[in-house]
Each structure stands twice: as C-alpha cells, then as structure tokens.
Design a protein around this motif. Structure first.
Motif, PDB file in Angstrom:
ATOM      1  N   ARG A   1       0.828  -1.203   0.000  1.00  0.00           N
ATOM      2  CA  ARG A   1       0.000   0.000   0.000  1.00  0.00           C
ATOM      3  C   ARG A   1       0.867   1.259   0.000  1.00  0.00           C
ATOM      4  NH1 ARG A   1      -5.098   1.780   1.317  1.00  0.00           N
ATOM      5  NH2 ARG A   1      -5.180   3.824   2.339  1.00  0.00           N
ATOM      6  N   ARG A   2       1.906   1.232   0.787  1.00  0.00           N
ATOM      7  CA  ARG A   2       2.796   2.394   0.866  1.00  0.00           C
ATOM      8  C   ARG A   2       3.390   2.699  -0.500  1.00  0.00           C
ATOM      9  NH1 ARG A   2       7.606   3.301   5.371  1.00  0.00           N
ATOM     10  NH2 ARG A   2       8.326   5.310   4.567  1.00  0.00           N
ATOM     11  N   LEU A   3       3.804   1.665  -1.225  1.00  0.00           N
ATOM     12  CA  LEU A   3       4.358   1.874  -2.560  1.00  0.00           C
ATOM     13  C   LEU A   3       3.297   2.411  -3.513  1.00  0.00           C
ATOM     14  CD1 LEU A   3       6.513   1.562  -4.778  1.00  0.00           C
ATOM     15  CD2 LEU A   3       5.725  -0.800  -5.072  1.00  0.00           C
TER      16      LEU A   3
ATOM     17  N   THR B   1       2.894   6.972  -8.048  1.00  0.00           N
ATOM     18  CA  THR B   1       1.738   7.594  -8.688  1.00  0.00           C
ATOM     19  C   THR B   1       2.111   8.671  -9.697  1.00  0.00           C
ATOM     20  OG1 THR B   1       1.511   9.195  -6.869  1.00  0.00           O
ATOM     21  CG2 THR B   1       0.280   7.129  -6.682  1.00  0.00           C
ATOM     22  N   ARG B   2       3.252   9.334  -9.506  1.00  0.00           N
ATOM     23  CA  ARG B   2       3.612  10.429 -10.395  1.00  0.00           C
ATOM     24  C   ARG B   2       4.530  10.011 -11.548  1.00  0.00           C
ATOM     25  NH1 ARG B   2       4.281  15.187  -5.759  1.00  0.00           N
ATOM     26  NH2 ARG B   2       2.236  14.789  -4.797  1.00  0.00           N
ATOM     27  N   THR B   3       4.829   8.719 -11.625  1.00  0.00           N
ATOM     28  CA  THR B   3       5.668   8.244 -12.733  1.00  0.00           C
ATOM     29  C   THR B   3       5.043   7.081 -13.491  1.00  0.00           C
ATOM     30  OG1 THR B   3       6.870   6.678 -11.306  1.00  0.00           O
ATOM     31  CG2 THR B   3       7.796   8.902 -11.528  1.00  0.00           C
ATOM     32  N   TYR B   4       4.048   6.428 -12.900  1.00  0.00           N
ATOM     33  CA  TYR B   4       3.557   5.169 -13.477  1.00  0.00           C
ATOM     34  C   TYR B   4       3.095   5.341 -14.922  1.00  0.00           C
ATOM     35  CZ  TYR B   4       1.191   0.683 -13.882  1.00  0.00           C
ATOM     36  OH  TYR B   4       0.807  -0.579 -14.294  1.00  0.00           O
ATOM     37  N   HIS B   5       2.275   6.339 -15.189  1.00  0.00           N
ATOM     38  CA  HIS B   5       1.749   6.488 -16.545  1.00  0.00           C
ATOM     39  C   HIS B   5       2.842   6.885 -17.538  1.00  0.00           C
ATOM     40  CE1 HIS B   5      -2.402   5.717 -15.689  1.00  0.00           C
ATOM     41  NE2 HIS B   5      -2.439   6.644 -14.747  1.00  0.00           N
TER      42      HIS B   5
ATOM     43  N   LEU C   1      12.661  -0.957  -2.132  1.00  0.00           N
ATOM     44  CA  LEU C   1      11.424  -0.219  -1.913  1.00  0.00           C
ATOM     45  C   LEU C   1      10.589  -0.804  -0.784  1.00  0.00           C
ATOM     46  CD1 LEU C   1      10.322   0.603  -5.585  1.00  0.00           C
ATOM     47  CD2 LEU C   1      11.624   2.016  -3.974  1.00  0.00           C
ATOM     48  N   GLY C   2      11.140  -1.775  -0.079  1.00  0.00           N
ATOM     49  CA  GLY C   2      10.505  -2.300   1.113  1.00  0.00           C
ATOM     50  C   GLY C   2       9.393  -3.295   0.884  1.00  0.00           C
TER      51      GLY C   2
ATOM     52  N   TYR D   1      -3.638  -6.593  -4.742  1.00  0.00           N
ATOM     53  CA  TYR D   1      -3.989  -5.560  -3.758  1.00  0.00           C
ATOM     54  C   TYR D   1      -4.532  -4.319  -4.465  1.00  0.00           C
ATOM     55  CZ  TYR D   1      -3.754  -2.472   0.277  1.00  0.00           C
ATOM     56  OH  TYR D   1      -4.088  -1.605   1.284  1.00  0.00           O
ATOM     57  N   ALA D   2      -3.877  -3.916  -5.550  1.00  0.00           N
ATOM     58  CA  ALA D   2      -4.324  -2.738  -6.280  1.00  0.00           C
ATOM     59  C   ALA D   2      -5.756  -2.896  -6.767  1.00  0.00           C
ATOM     60  CB  ALA D   2      -3.390  -2.464  -7.455  1.00  0.00           C
ATOM     61  N   HIS D   3      -6.069  -4.070  -7.290  1.00  0.00           N
ATOM     62  CA  HIS D   3      -7.413  -4.316  -7.824  1.00  0.00           C
ATOM     63  C   HIS D   3      -8.467  -4.386  -6.722  1.00  0.00           C
ATOM     64  CE1 HIS D   3      -5.749  -6.156 -11.821  1.00  0.00           C
ATOM     65  NE2 HIS D   3      -5.412  -4.890 -11.645  1.00  0.00           N
ATOM     66  N   SER D   4      -8.040  -4.651  -5.488  1.00  0.00           N
ATOM     67  CA  SER D   4      -8.991  -4.780  -4.385  1.00  0.00           C
ATOM     68  C   SER D   4      -9.158  -3.494  -3.580  1.00  0.00           C
ATOM     69  CB  SER D   4      -8.537  -5.898  -3.439  1.00  0.00           C
ATOM     70  OG  SER D   4      -7.367  -5.505  -2.721  1.00  0.00           O
ATOM     71  N   MET D   5      -8.415  -2.454  -3.926  1.00  0.00           N
ATOM     72  CA  MET D   5      -8.470  -1.213  -3.147  1.00  0.00           C
ATOM     73  C   MET D   5      -9.841  -0.553  -3.256  1.00  0.00           C
ATOM     74  SD  MET D   5      -4.643   0.363  -3.782  1.00  0.00           S
ATOM     75  CE  MET D   5      -4.772   1.669  -2.555  1.00  0.00           C
TER      76      MET D   5
END
Length: 421
Positions: free
Chosen positions: A39-41, A48-52, A290-291, A368-372
């Motif tokens: 979640r932290r990542l 979020t500011r580089t993914y796209h 990145l933990g 996890y992303a899909h379940s948020m």
C-alpha cells in the motif's frame, strides 16, 4: 555450481506453474511481502507520479531499423529476447563498451542485423548463421575483449595476455545460446527463429478460439520452452521446483508491444495483460530497496544480502517524488554516464529465490491494487490504480530503476554464468 533441474510443467500448466512455484518457494524461504508495504508503494509519489509516464514504454523494443517485412522484425525481436542476458556483466560491459547489459545486447543484435544479408550464406540471423557463429564475430559485434591481462610470473612490470575474463565468459554464453538454438531450428526444418515463433503464435491462436484469448499465451509459452533450451529458465532449490521462463514471457509480451496495435496484425498476437512478470535481477533488487520484499525473516544467507535496504530513512527518500528531472520517458534529461557499483554476488539458488519472490510480490501488488477501495482512490484521483497490469508493473519497476539518479545507485544483485537473465 548449477542447481538441479526439475521436469517441465505438465501441458497447459506452464503459466500456473510460474505463479505456484514462486509463491511456494518464497514462503518456504520465509520471505514476507507485507500488505502495508504494498500500500505504501502504490500510494507513494514515486509510484503515482511516474507510473503512466514510464509503465507503457516500449521496454527498449522500438528498434531503429528498416525491416523488409514484419517477419524480419519478429525474427530480430525473437533473437533479442533469446539473448536478453548479461546482467551479471553489467560493470565490465560499462567499462569496455560504455553501455549496460541491455543496451549492449541490443547493440550486438543490431550488429548482427546490419552485417547480415537476408538469404545470404553469411546471414547471422538465420538458423545456419546462428549455429555457426564463433567467438571472434560475437566479441567484435559486442565490442568486448576475449583476453585478460595478468602480471608476468617472473618479470616485474610485464603483463601477459591470455584468453579469459568477463568478455570471454559472456561471449561463450551468447555463442552457446545461438549455436544450440540454430541447431534446433535446422533440425526442425526452420529457416530462422522468427519462423518458429510464427508457428507457435498460430498454434496459440487456434487454441484461443476454442478456450478463450488468455489461452494463447499459455500455448506459445509452452511451445517456446519445450523446444528451446535457452528458454528453460527453471531449477530445483532446496527440493522445490521453481519456474521463471523470463525470456520466453518477455518475447510473448514483446510481440504484443510491437504488433498488437497494428490493424490487422501481421500474425496472431497473444493477450498478455495476465502473464507473470519477467523476473531478472532488477525486479527483486528494486522491490527489496522499496521495502516490498522483506528479507528480515529469511535465513541469514538471504537477510544479510541488502543490509541497508528497506529502512525508514531510505524509504522516506525513495518513495518521495524525485528531486531531479527524469532520465527516461518523454522528458529525458541527459546525464553524464557513471559506472555503477555491483551489488551482492549470489549463488544460483539465492538468485532463484529472490526472483521467485519478485514474481509473487508483483502478483500480490496487482491483487492488492485491484482490491483497493474505489471511493478512496477516487478521492485521491487515483482510480487508475485498480486497472494496473502485471506487464505494465514489470515495465515500471524495470524503467524506474533507470529513471532516477538515486534509483540508479541502488545495488542490484549479480549472478554470472547464466543464460537466463
């Protein structure tokens, strides 16, 4: 020392075997992937500011060459995927060629193309050319030395050159891949690797029409791995099988990237949004820094590999927005090239364990992303996180490692003498 090799997965279970064995090995080695770290990542500015900007790049597959036909491009893409190795030789390649591993292999394959004539006896991209290529030609096109120097045993100040060194080692790996694959193709009646891949794509398309579009990638993967030793990326670690098949998955996704947007495509293009990531040394190393991959509960031989990774201090910096302009994507800022530092040198077993952890970590990140919670993401303006895919996540991790100066300095583990990454 090489690890024992398990039997190939049963037919129809190649993709499932990657996921299942990666999770089993990761859990058996007591490596954890905390949800809080995922979640932290996902909510971090670094993500979020580089993914796209960088997750939908071509992964270095936009080839600046004029191809006479789509099949010619597919043949080169297939060879590039087969030869996508050399991560363990990153430092000597920087020293000898000024390029990293991936750029060196790309330059080598470009050289093969530019010095070959289609249909000519010297066509190095043909099955026959691959089977017959030798040390000197590979070293010449790669730009490395086949010799190393050592002090003379009795004469002070005098050095002696002898065959050996990292350039020679990498040349032998590339020659092995090309020679054995060329021999397989000739024995099977194929002119080149592209012809074999087209046949696999067509076979996958037939099955997909009966079983659904996700079946195509499964069929193509199985066909590639069963036929070509250079794609049989698997091992047995502490009694447990692990299947990665990194380069074969990379090739299948590469076909989608290069030909999926053409209408109509020149040959069947498998859907790839569901396939596992293409695990190498970059993905696990970056996810450790990145933990996301937590080695603290693993054995001492693993937990001591990256002693400074994942601390609160380092994560606060790495997960924040970059403080310097990007080095990749649409807004590139040229930077002086610096020779990077090697990370920990691993055994084959250790490398497979960390690569397995990366496969499973990416599965868990996407799950996890899909379940948020949609409402939470909508409030943050991050609804798109629920739509991320495994190949795009792979590309983001691989590309972000080059995108930021502080990420470029992060150590990546090293494994030499492997033909799989």
């Amino acid at each position: 020392m090489s690890s024992p090799v398990p039997p190939l997965p049963s037919s129809g279970n190649f993709i499932a075997s990657i996921r299942d064995t990666a999770r089993s090995l990761r859990q058996a080695e007591h490596i954890t992937i905390p949800e809080s770290s995922i979640r932290r990542l996902l909510l971090s500015p670094a993500f979020t500011r580089t993914y796209h900007r960088i997750s939908t790049t071509s992964h270095g597959l936009a080839l600046p060459l004029n191809f006479p036909s789509p099949l010619s491009e597919l043949n080169l893409l297939s060879l590039l995927s087969l030869l996508n190795i050399a991560s363990g030789y990153r430092i000597p390649l920087h020293q000898q060629t000024g390029r990293g591993a991936w750029d060196s292999i790309r330059a080598f394959v470009f050289g093969l193309y530019l010095t070959s004539s289609t249909g000519d006896v010297d066509d190095l991209l043909s099955a026959k050319g691959m089977m017959n290529i030798g040390d000197s030609k590979i070293a010449e096109l790669l730009g490395v030395s086949l010799h190393t120097e050592r002090p003379h045993e009795t004469i002070s100040g005098v050095t002696v050159g002898e065959v050996g060194g990292p350039g020679w080692e990498l040349t032998q790996l590339l020659k092995r891949l090309m020679n054995e694959t060329g021999a397989m193709l000739l024995n099977g009646g194929y002119k080149d690797l592209g012809g074999f891949v087209v046949e696999a794509l067509q076979e996958g398309d037939k099955v997909a029409r009966q079983k659904g579009e996700e079946a195509a990638a499964e069929v193509v993967l199985e066909r590639l791995v069963r036929a070509i030793p250079g794609f049989q990326d698997m091992a047995e670690v502490n009694g447990q099988p692990i299947y990665c098949f990194k380069k074969a998955l990379f090739l299948i996704n590469g076909v989608n990237i290069r030909f999926g947007s053409k209408s109509p495509p020149p040959f069947p293009v498998p859907r790839t949004s569901h396939i596992p990531v293409f695990t190498d040394n970059v993905l696990p190393s970056i996810l450790i820094h990145l933990g996301v991959i937590n080695l603290s509960t693993a054995s001492s031989s693993l937990s001591s590999l990256f002693p400074n990774a994942g601390s609160e201090e380092s994560l606060a910096s790495l997960l924040a927005e970059a403080t310097e302009p990007p080095a990749t994507g649409d807004k590139r800022t040229p930077r002086p090239k610096r020779i990077p530092h090697d990370g920990p040198v691993l055994t084959t077993d250790q490398a497979y364990i960390l690569r397995a952890a990366a496969i499973d970590a990416c599965e868990l990140i996407v799950e996890y992303a899909h379940s948020m919670d949609a409402a939470e993401l909508r409030e943050l303006g991050l609804e798109w996180i629920k739509e991320i895919t495994l190949p795009d996540l792979d590309t983001w991790i691989w590309a972000v490692a080059k995108d930021r100066e502080d990420y470029r300095k992060l150590e990546r583990f090293v494994l030499r003498d492997t033909v799989f990454f």
